[in-house]
Design an enzyme around this catalytic site. Structure first.
Site, PDB file in Angstrom:
ATOM      1  N   ASP A  99      12.114 -10.042  20.048  1.00 28.22           N
ATOM      2  CA  ASP A  99      12.904  -8.813  20.176  1.00 28.22           C
ATOM      3  C   ASP A  99      12.779  -7.976  18.898  1.00 28.22           C
ATOM      4  OD1 ASP A  99      14.665  -6.822  20.787  1.00 28.22           O
ATOM      5  OD2 ASP A  99      16.426  -8.113  21.012  1.00 28.22           O
ATOM      6  N   SER A 106      22.953  -5.122  21.744  1.00 27.60           N
ATOM      7  CA  SER A 106      22.209  -3.969  21.256  1.00 27.60           C
ATOM      8  C   SER A 106      23.132  -3.047  20.456  1.00 27.60           C
ATOM      9  CB  SER A 106      21.548  -3.253  22.438  1.00 27.60           C
ATOM     10  OG  SER A 106      20.627  -2.294  21.997  1.00 27.60           O
ATOM     11  N   HIS A 162      14.385  -7.789  25.058  1.00 26.48           N
ATOM     12  CA  HIS A 162      15.668  -7.266  24.596  1.00 26.48           C
ATOM     13  C   HIS A 162      16.724  -7.289  25.697  1.00 26.48           C
ATOM     14  CE1 HIS A 162      18.361  -5.069  21.992  1.00 26.48           C
ATOM     15  NE2 HIS A 162      18.493  -4.084  22.856  1.00 26.48           N
TER      16      HIS A 162
END
Length: 520
Positions: free
Chosen positions: A385, A328, A450
């Site tokens: 995602d 991320s 995610h």
């Protein structure tokens, strides 16, 4: 599922509702004793009953019990009940088979970790490190690369665990070095890394909500630098590996920086005056977290470059590699770290980035700059995602490529120079899909798609884009089930309960010792 030591009642298999009328004069009556003997004889043949075991020998007795248990299980599996059920029930019958349930119990148990042998990579380490952009290794996925990807993902998990075990950072004192529980004992941590936001919240926020504490702090622990320090592992890998692992977004100010999504120029651009070259630009918020420091901790950029230079000098003369990995926000910062190392470190060893669920970071000029500096990037992307499709204009990479190859290429190049949201992904893409997992719901929510553990689960089960989920995947499901229980298929959550597995008790990962690595 554990098969009982008693045999199923035979009356369950007797036909019901069928009457046979026999002529007493022509058919001889078989006594109940003779019928019982016949049944016992038939069962002995089915179970291939051996001679009585000497109970005085515990080893032989234990082996015999296990053998009998396997024979009884094989007897039930040999019945193949699925073939006598309707078509729509066959899949359920297969899922409820003893073999399937025993495998599920193993995956749901953190106590039955399986390790796959680590193959020697000395002759091919540059290939696995991206020298050929992982050509021919991704689809189908090379088994050695799979293990490397999961291993680097677990380095990121260690960063998450270390941060959440003590998220607060003193506003007045220099923070001490942290102990990080690494998944690999052959590595040791040499440096803690901090990211500092250039923006701050008003003081009244702390007064109104004093319990927020670490959520509003400007500087936060975000990762670490580690180096392989085990001779046998160095020999297996063919080099000494330096790892930089970075976690994802955790604090309020990190979220605030994420939304500062305008592209800004990098201060050290050398190609600003070159005609026909797109200037390298990156997201404002990511650059802020990377370049900002304060009186207690240096900036992330300064810390990483200085520590890597120190390690390169310390191990001068040895074959080295630099691996930057993140999830991320950490995936975005990994690209900035790799860019800095490739330009600021003299005679830098090969630099590779393994990113999980990373957003777009810069424009096409930034992507070209990394490519020119020979930085190898492998982006692991989940089809579901949405984070991997932001920031910037919502244009897929494949569509962008087609447009550039068509007559619209000149227009897009002009937009690259002028548009503040003309983002472009970097490197080679390795795509997985939540829908390929037999355990996760196909409509899993955004958080699950995610989630880092979900990524590692999908990588561990990936075989090829045209193949189903790997049936012999060994990664435990405990952590994933605890974190994403609502996104698990009901069939498997109910099986977990039926198997009487106390997941909350088993999911107890240590913070002061090495973490297990059950991946294959």
């Amino acid at each position: 599922m554990q098969i009982g030591t008693t045999l199923p009642n035979l009356h369950l298999f007797q036909p019901k509702g069928v009457n046979f009328k026999c002529n007493a004069q022509t058919v001889k009556t078989i006594s109940s004793t003779e019928m019982t003997k016949k049944h016992i004889s038939n069962l002995e043949k089915l179970l291939q009953k051996s001679n009585p075991i000497d109970s005085s020998n515990p080893v032989i007795e234990q082996s015999s019990n296990r053998s009998i248990e396997n024979r009884r299980k094989n007897l039930l599996e040999g019945l193949n009940l699925a073939n006598i059920w309707p078509d729509e029930m066959r899949k359920a019958a297969e899922d409820m088979s003893p073999r399937h349930l025993n495998r599920l119990k193993r995956l749901l148990s953190s106590k039955s970790i399986e390790y796959s042998p680590r193959n020697n990579l000395a002759n091919r380490w540059r290939e696995y490190h991206g020298s050929n952009n992982w050509l021919g290794l991704l689809d189908p996925l090379d088994e050695n690369l799979r293990r490397e990807l999961v291993r680097y993902g677990e380095f990121i998990q260690s960063a998450y665990h270390c941060f959440h075990s003590d998220p607060a950072t003193s506003a007045d004192e220099v923070p001490p070095e942290r102990h990080v529980a690494l998944p690999d004992r052959s590595y040791k941590v040499t440096k803690s890394l901090y990211a500092t936001s250039s923006i701050g919240l008003p003081k009244w926020v702390d007064d109104v909500a004093p319990d927020l504490g670490w959520m509003t702090q400007r500087s936060s622990w975000i990762g670490y630098v580690a180096v392989c320090d085990d001779r046998s592992e160095i020999q297996r890998m063919g080099r000494r590996d330096i790892v930089i692992a970075l976690r994802g977004t955790a604090t309020c100010l990190e979220w605030a920086e994420n939304f500062r999504d305008l592209l800004v120029e990098q201060n050290d651009n050398d190609d600003d005056n070159d005609e026909g070259v797109v200037q390298s630009k990156v997201e404002c918020g990511f650059l802020s977290l990377y370049k900002t420091g304060d009186h207690r901790v240096p900036s992330l950029a300064e810390s990483v470059v200085n520590e890597v230079q120190r390690l390169i000098e310390k191990y001068k003369g040895e074959p080295l590699s630099i691996t930057v990995t993140g999830h991320s926000l950490g995936a975005a910062l990994s690209l900035l770290v790799a860019d800095d190392l490739s330009t600021c470190v003299p005679n830098a060893p090969p630099v590779a980035v393994f990113s999980f669920g990373g957003p777009r970071v810069g424009n096409r000029g930034f992507a070209d700059r990394l490519n020119d500096n020979n930085v190898k990037v492998l982006r692991i992307v989940n089809n579901q995602d949405v984070i991997t499709r932001v920031p910037g204009m919502f244009v897929s990479e494949s569509l962008d490529k087609k447009l550039r190859e068509s007559g619209a290429g000149r227009v897009l190049e002009m937009l690259d120079c002028r548009m503040p949201w003309a983002y472009s992904h970097v490197g080679t893409e390795f795509r997985v899909d939540t829908k390929m997992s037999p355990f996760l719901k196909p409509n899993a929510d955004v958080a699950c798609c995610h989630d880092l553990e979900a990524y590692l689960h999908l990588v561990d089960g990936f075989t090829a884009s045209n193949c189903p989920f790997r049936p012999n995947a060994k990664r435990s499901l405990v952590r994933l089930l605890n974190e994403q229980r609502s996104n698990f298929k009901r069939l498997y959550t109910s099986k977990g309960k039926d198997l009487t597995i106390n997941l909350d008790r088993e999911h107890n990962f240590p913070t002061s010792s090495c973490l297990p690595s059950p991946s294959s």
